[in-house]
Design a protein around this motif. Structure first.
Motif, short mmCIF file in Angstrom:
data_model
loop_
_atom_site.label_atom_id
_atom_site.label_comp_id
_atom_site.label_asym_id
_atom_site.label_seq_id
_atom_site.Cartn_x
_atom_site.Cartn_y
_atom_site.Cartn_z
N LEU A 306 0.81 -1.22 0.00
CA LEU A 306 0.00 0.00 0.00
C LEU A 306 0.84 1.26 0.00
CD1 LEU A 306 -2.88 -0.88 2.50
CD2 LEU A 306 -3.11 -0.45 0.05
N SER A 307 2.08 1.17 0.47
CA SER A 307 2.95 2.36 0.55
C SER A 307 3.26 2.94 -0.82
CB SER A 307 4.26 2.01 1.28
OG SER A 307 5.02 1.08 0.52
N ASN A 308 3.00 2.16 -1.88
CA ASN A 308 3.19 2.68 -3.23
C ASN A 308 2.07 3.66 -3.61
OD1 ASN A 308 5.51 1.08 -3.78
ND2 ASN A 308 4.19 -0.68 -4.19
N LYS A 309 0.94 3.60 -2.87
CA LYS A 309 -0.21 4.47 -3.16
C LYS A 309 -0.39 5.57 -2.13
CE LYS A 309 -2.95 0.69 -5.23
NZ LYS A 309 -4.24 -0.06 -5.14
N ILE A 310 -0.14 5.24 -0.85
CA ILE A 310 -0.44 6.18 0.23
C ILE A 310 0.70 6.19 1.24
CG2 ILE A 310 -2.95 5.99 0.06
CD1 ILE A 310 -2.81 3.96 2.37
N ASP A 311 0.69 7.18 2.10
CA ASP A 311 1.69 7.28 3.16
C ASP A 311 1.25 6.45 4.37
OD1 ASP A 311 3.67 7.93 4.93
OD2 ASP A 311 3.00 10.01 5.23
N VAL A 312 1.93 5.35 4.60
CA VAL A 312 1.62 4.48 5.75
C VAL A 312 2.87 4.32 6.62
CG1 VAL A 312 -0.32 3.20 4.76
CG2 VAL A 312 2.00 2.47 4.22
N THR A 313 3.71 5.35 6.63
CA THR A 313 4.97 5.30 7.38
C THR A 313 4.73 5.00 8.85
OG1 THR A 313 5.90 6.94 5.85
CG2 THR A 313 7.09 6.54 7.91
N SER A 314 3.79 5.71 9.46
CA SER A 314 3.55 5.52 10.90
C SER A 314 3.00 4.13 11.18
CB SER A 314 2.59 6.59 11.42
OG SER A 314 1.35 6.53 10.74
N GLU A 315 2.15 3.62 10.29
CA GLU A 315 1.58 2.28 10.48
C GLU A 315 2.66 1.21 10.36
OE1 GLU A 315 -1.76 4.95 9.35
OE2 GLU A 315 0.25 4.60 8.55
N ILE A 316 3.56 1.37 9.42
CA ILE A 316 4.66 0.41 9.25
C ILE A 316 5.55 0.41 10.49
CG2 ILE A 316 6.81 -0.02 7.98
CD1 ILE A 316 5.33 0.72 5.42
N GLU A 317 5.85 1.59 11.00
CA GLU A 317 6.68 1.70 12.21
C GLU A 317 6.00 1.03 13.40
OE1 GLU A 317 7.53 5.79 12.78
OE2 GLU A 317 8.99 5.90 11.14
N LEU A 318 4.68 1.20 13.49
CA LEU A 318 3.93 0.59 14.59
C LEU A 318 4.02 -0.93 14.53
CD1 LEU A 318 1.88 0.79 16.95
CD2 LEU A 318 0.07 0.79 15.25
N VAL A 319 3.84 -1.48 13.35
CA VAL A 319 3.88 -2.94 13.20
C VAL A 319 5.29 -3.47 13.48
CG1 VAL A 319 3.62 -4.86 11.58
CG2 VAL A 319 1.94 -3.01 11.59
N ARG A 320 6.30 -2.79 12.96
CA ARG A 320 7.68 -3.22 13.19
C ARG A 320 8.04 -3.20 14.67
NH1 ARG A 320 10.64 -0.20 8.04
NH2 ARG A 320 10.32 -1.91 6.55
N SER A 321 7.49 -2.24 15.41
CA SER A 321 7.80 -2.14 16.83
C SER A 321 7.26 -3.32 17.63
CB SER A 321 7.22 -0.83 17.40
OG SER A 321 5.80 -0.89 17.44
N GLN A 322 6.27 -4.04 17.04
CA GLN A 322 5.68 -5.18 17.72
C GLN A 322 6.31 -6.53 17.32
OE1 GLN A 322 1.22 -4.99 17.85
NE2 GLN A 322 1.52 -3.09 16.72
N LEU A 323 7.17 -6.46 16.30
CA LEU A 323 7.82 -7.69 15.88
C LEU A 323 8.91 -8.08 16.86
CD1 LEU A 323 8.10 -7.08 12.02
CD2 LEU A 323 6.76 -8.88 13.14
N VAL A 324 8.98 -9.36 17.17
CA VAL A 324 10.00 -9.88 18.08
C VAL A 324 11.17 -10.35 17.24
CG1 VAL A 324 10.53 -11.60 19.81
CG2 VAL A 324 8.27 -10.55 19.74
N ALA A 325 12.36 -9.86 17.57
CA ALA A 325 13.57 -10.24 16.81
C ALA A 325 13.78 -11.74 16.91
CB ALA A 325 14.78 -9.47 17.33
N ALA A 326 14.11 -12.32 15.77
CA ALA A 326 14.33 -13.78 15.72
C ALA A 326 15.62 -14.15 16.45
CB ALA A 326 14.39 -14.24 14.27
#
Length: 326
Positions: A306-326
């Motif tokens: 979706l980032s190719n169409k709209i600005d979802v920078t904050s949403e991407i950062e939010l999701v990444r912050s919840q990912l647990v490092a492998a």
């Protein structure tokens, strides 16, 4: 058997797409439309002056922004150390005259820059009742709790509204010939002026909108008021104050708005985006489980596309912050 009268909205002569730039201005219902547009990732400048109810003040503010005209200092007022301006909503205030002047002039500049490139201007008219300062006959946008004895109440007529619209329209088109104007009458009832006078006021606004749509090929009327009054003719669609439409009514009217003005591609995008929003709002009990981590990775992939169409920078950062490092 039909138990309600559904409003048939006339097909729009122009459409809003994913890359459209839209400014909303006017009564609190402009805030509703603008917030919906913003939430759905459209480029929207939502009610930059704050709530403005009457057409005279709306057209005046837009004209001043287009002309980069400094604010009228004689309309500034001070009360208990707080400075405000009669042309602007009470959300604009400062502890010094200079600070407020700077903020309001910046607002005009921001609107000027946005309108020069905007595709649509959505104007919601709330009331044709205006208040004039007795000392100079200036129509104010907000009385800021100044004693009523300082004002004279007047009712704009259809001719007044059309005459005030034309110079604003001409100034706007000189700077941005491609912009389209969407007019609507607010479904919010102004009961403080009595229901009888509210009916008179709304009828004047609606008649003015009718003539403006007839006179200008790039002006279109959307029937928010009629949808609320006729289609949603039931108090269950009002908030507890019995004045403002509730969330269900607001959503219904916005869906009518989208069906009228949005391109097919935009409506398809909105369906995708609403699914993503539901995923973003999901709150698991445990965030570090393998299942939820797969869910987050899948969501991140969708957001990246979706980032190719709209600005979802904050949403991407939010999701990444919840990912647990492998």
């Amino acid at each position: 058997m039909d138990f309600r009268t559904e409003i048939e909205v006339a097909p729009a002569r122009f459409k809003i797409s994913t890359d459209s730039k839209i400014m909303t201005v006017g009564s609190c219902f402009s805030e509703v439309i603008g917030s919906q547009l913003t939430d759905n990732k459209l480029q929207c400048l939502c009610n930059p002056y704050g709530t403005v109810f009457n057409p005279a003040s709306i057209f005046k503010l837009i004209s001043h922004s287009l002309q980069n005209q400094p604010i009228f200092k004689h309309l500034m007022l001070e009360n208990n150390g707080i400075w405000q301006h009669y042309d602007f909503h009470s959300k604009f205030y400062a502890h010094s005259k200079e600070e407020l002047e700077k903020e309001l002039n910046l607002t005009h500049r921001n609107v000027n820059q946005f309108l020069r490139k905007a595709n649509f201007l959505v104007i919601t008219l709330g009331t044709s009742i205006v208040y004039q300062l007795k000392e100079n006959s200036q129509i104010v946008s907000n009385c800021h709790k100044t004693p009523a004895s300082h004002f004279k109440k007047e009712l704009l007529n259809v001719k007044d509204i059309i005459m005030k619209f034309r110079p604003m329209y001409e100034t706007l088109k000189m700077q941005n010939n491609k912009i389209k104007i969407l007019l609507t009458v607010s479904p919010v009832r102004h009961t403080r002026e009595t229901l009888q006078l509210n009916s008179v006021s709304k009828s004047i606004l609606r008649t003015a909108c009718y003539h403006l749509e007839q006179d200008f090929s790039d002006v279109h009327y959307f029937p928010s008021y009629e949808i609320m009054m006729d289609d949603l003719r039931d108090y269950r669609f009002y908030k507890a104050d019995m004045i403002h439409p509730n969330e269900q009514a607001e959503q219904y009217i916005f869906e009518k708005f989208a069906n009228t003005y949005f391109t097919e591609d935009l409506n398809i995008f909105l369906k995708e985006w609403n699914k993503v929003k539901m995923s973003l709002n999901h709150r698991p009990i445990q965030v570090d489980t393998p299942a939820h981590q797969r869910f987050l990775n899948d969501l991140l992939e969708k957001l990246t596309i979706l980032s190719n169409k709209i600005d979802v920078t904050s949403e991407i950062e939010l999701v990444r912050s919840q990912l647990v490092a492998a």
